[in-house]
Design a protein around this motif. Sequence first.
Motif, PDB file in Angstrom:
ATOM      1  N   PHE A 192      57.855 -15.237  -0.432  1.00 46.08           N
ATOM      2  CA  PHE A 192      57.370 -15.911  -1.638  1.00 46.08           C
ATOM      3  C   PHE A 192      57.601 -17.420  -1.559  1.00 46.08           C
ATOM      4  N   VAL A 193      58.696 -17.836  -0.944  1.00 48.88           N
ATOM      5  CA  VAL A 193      59.014 -19.268  -0.883  1.00 48.88           C
ATOM      6  C   VAL A 193      58.686 -19.881   0.474  1.00 48.88           C
ATOM      7  N   TYR A 194      57.967 -19.142   1.308  1.00 48.77           N
ATOM      8  CA  TYR A 194      57.645 -19.626   2.648  1.00 48.77           C
ATOM      9  C   TYR A 194      56.138 -19.760   2.852  1.00 48.77           C
ATOM     10  N   GLN A 195      55.425 -18.684   2.620  1.00 53.54           N
ATOM     11  CA  GLN A 195      53.982 -18.687   2.884  1.00 53.54           C
ATOM     12  C   GLN A 195      53.220 -19.757   2.097  1.00 53.54           C
ATOM     13  N   PRO A 196      53.558 -20.022   0.812  1.00 51.54           N
ATOM     14  CA  PRO A 196      52.764 -21.008   0.066  1.00 51.54           C
ATOM     15  C   PRO A 196      52.993 -22.462   0.480  1.00 51.54           C
ATOM     16  N   LEU A 197      54.048 -22.766   1.238  1.00 57.24           N
ATOM     17  CA  LEU A 197      54.440 -24.155   1.447  1.00 57.24           C
ATOM     18  C   LEU A 197      53.343 -25.044   2.046  1.00 57.24           C
ATOM     19  N   PRO A 198      52.535 -24.578   3.002  1.00 58.42           N
ATOM     20  CA  PRO A 198      51.466 -25.450   3.496  1.00 58.42           C
ATOM     21  C   PRO A 198      50.440 -25.831   2.435  1.00 58.42           C
ATOM     22  N   SER A 199      50.373 -25.059   1.346  1.00 61.82           N
ATOM     23  CA  SER A 199      49.450 -25.373   0.253  1.00 61.82           C
ATOM     24  C   SER A 199      50.079 -26.312  -0.775  1.00 61.82           C
ATOM     25  N   VAL A 200      51.363 -26.556  -0.637  1.00 60.46           N
ATOM     26  CA  VAL A 200      52.074 -27.438  -1.568  1.00 60.46           C
ATOM     27  C   VAL A 200      51.867 -28.886  -1.135  1.00 60.46           C
ATOM     28  N   LYS A 201      51.203 -29.664  -1.965  1.00 62.22           N
ATOM     29  CA  LYS A 201      50.937 -31.073  -1.653  1.00 62.22           C
ATOM     30  C   LYS A 201      51.777 -32.022  -2.504  1.00 62.22           C
ATOM     31  N   LYS A 202      51.936 -31.676  -3.790  1.00 58.46           N
ATOM     32  CA  LYS A 202      52.696 -32.529  -4.714  1.00 58.46           C
ATOM     33  C   LYS A 202      53.876 -31.747  -5.273  1.00 58.46           C
ATOM     34  N   MET A 203      55.030 -32.418  -5.359  1.00 58.70           N
ATOM     35  CA  MET A 203      56.257 -31.776  -5.814  1.00 58.70           C
ATOM     36  C   MET A 203      56.985 -32.654  -6.824  1.00 58.70           C
ATOM     37  N   TYR A 204      57.935 -32.017  -7.520  1.00 56.89           N
ATOM     38  CA  TYR A 204      58.796 -32.732  -8.470  1.00 56.89           C
ATOM     39  C   TYR A 204      60.157 -32.059  -8.416  1.00 56.89           C
ATOM     40  N   TYR A 205      61.209 -32.859  -8.296  1.00 61.60           N
ATOM     41  CA  TYR A 205      62.570 -32.302  -8.293  1.00 61.60           C
ATOM     42  C   TYR A 205      63.353 -32.846  -9.469  1.00 61.60           C
TER      43      TYR A 205
END
Length: 337
Positions: A192-205
């Motif tokens: 769940f926290v690995y496969q989507p990562l290439p689709s993640v372009k923008k983040m907020y921490y």
Amino acid sequence: MKILSIAIPCYNSMEYMHKAVESCLAVREDAEIIIVDDGSKDETARIGNELSEKYSDCIKCVHQENGGHGQAVNTGLKNATGVYFKVLDSDDWFDTEALKKAVGVLKELHESENDVDMFIANYVYDKPSENKQNTIRYTNVMPQDTVFTWDSVGHFLPHQNILMHSVMYRRQMLLGCGLELPKHTFYVDNLFVYQPLPSVKKMYYADLDLYHYFIGRQDQSVNEKVMISRIDQQIRVNKMMMDCCDITALENKNLRAYMTKYLTMLTAVSTVLLIKSGTEENLKKRDELWDYLKSKPELYKAVDRTAMGHLVQMNTAVGRAAIKEVYSIAQKMFSFN
């Protein structure tokens, strides 16, 4: 439309699900809570129905035949309507003040048309039996309180991983990446926290101690004895992670480095558990797992170049003893199971 959908997979959770649900109610105006009853045999279904009737403005209870944690997450996502999607396990809980602040940020991002693909917050290993808490935060790795990309992500320390506990995904991004968790399989949170990562372009921490991850039940999936008994499921997820993405072809070096680190960590955990089981059958499974990785030469090279990846391949009695000792030290330091 609510800003956040919170899915709570429940299987025989009657003794503790109330705490999980109640920790979400502080944001009931802005969030929907989806209780997924995974074919429970206790009073979970009844409790879920009662809660959905009592809080009909924000809670719905969905029932399914038993399909395991992954299928419950799939069901939660299919029933979600919020802008963002979060999973809360039924024996865990949110810090309510941190949740209110996180939801406030999500609303601001959405209202300014600056939605991110992944929102990250801290999580807390909570081990009441030993009066221990250990917070995993990312202040040394990510910019705080701003939208950023993988270009701004720094170096993750060995104990720092982006886990299901720390992420909220933009729901449409998650749907678009084609993630479908397998049925009747534990440890799918890693996928769940690995496969989507290439689709993640923008983040907020946000430096918020949001998620409390309960450690201590004897039947808990992360209990070491339980993990060894379910090692075939761990291996299945491990191989699915190797298959789901050619991380060596990723253009962004920071994304590539993190995904290599995470895959190496998960493969190291699988290896250690197989060694600790002490059976010849599981030692053969250890060899087979590494042979599977070696069938992907570029991926194997990437893993082998890391210190951890190289260490856990030591296949002598002395080497295996060293691997177990390193794992034991990590357990004591971080109380992760």
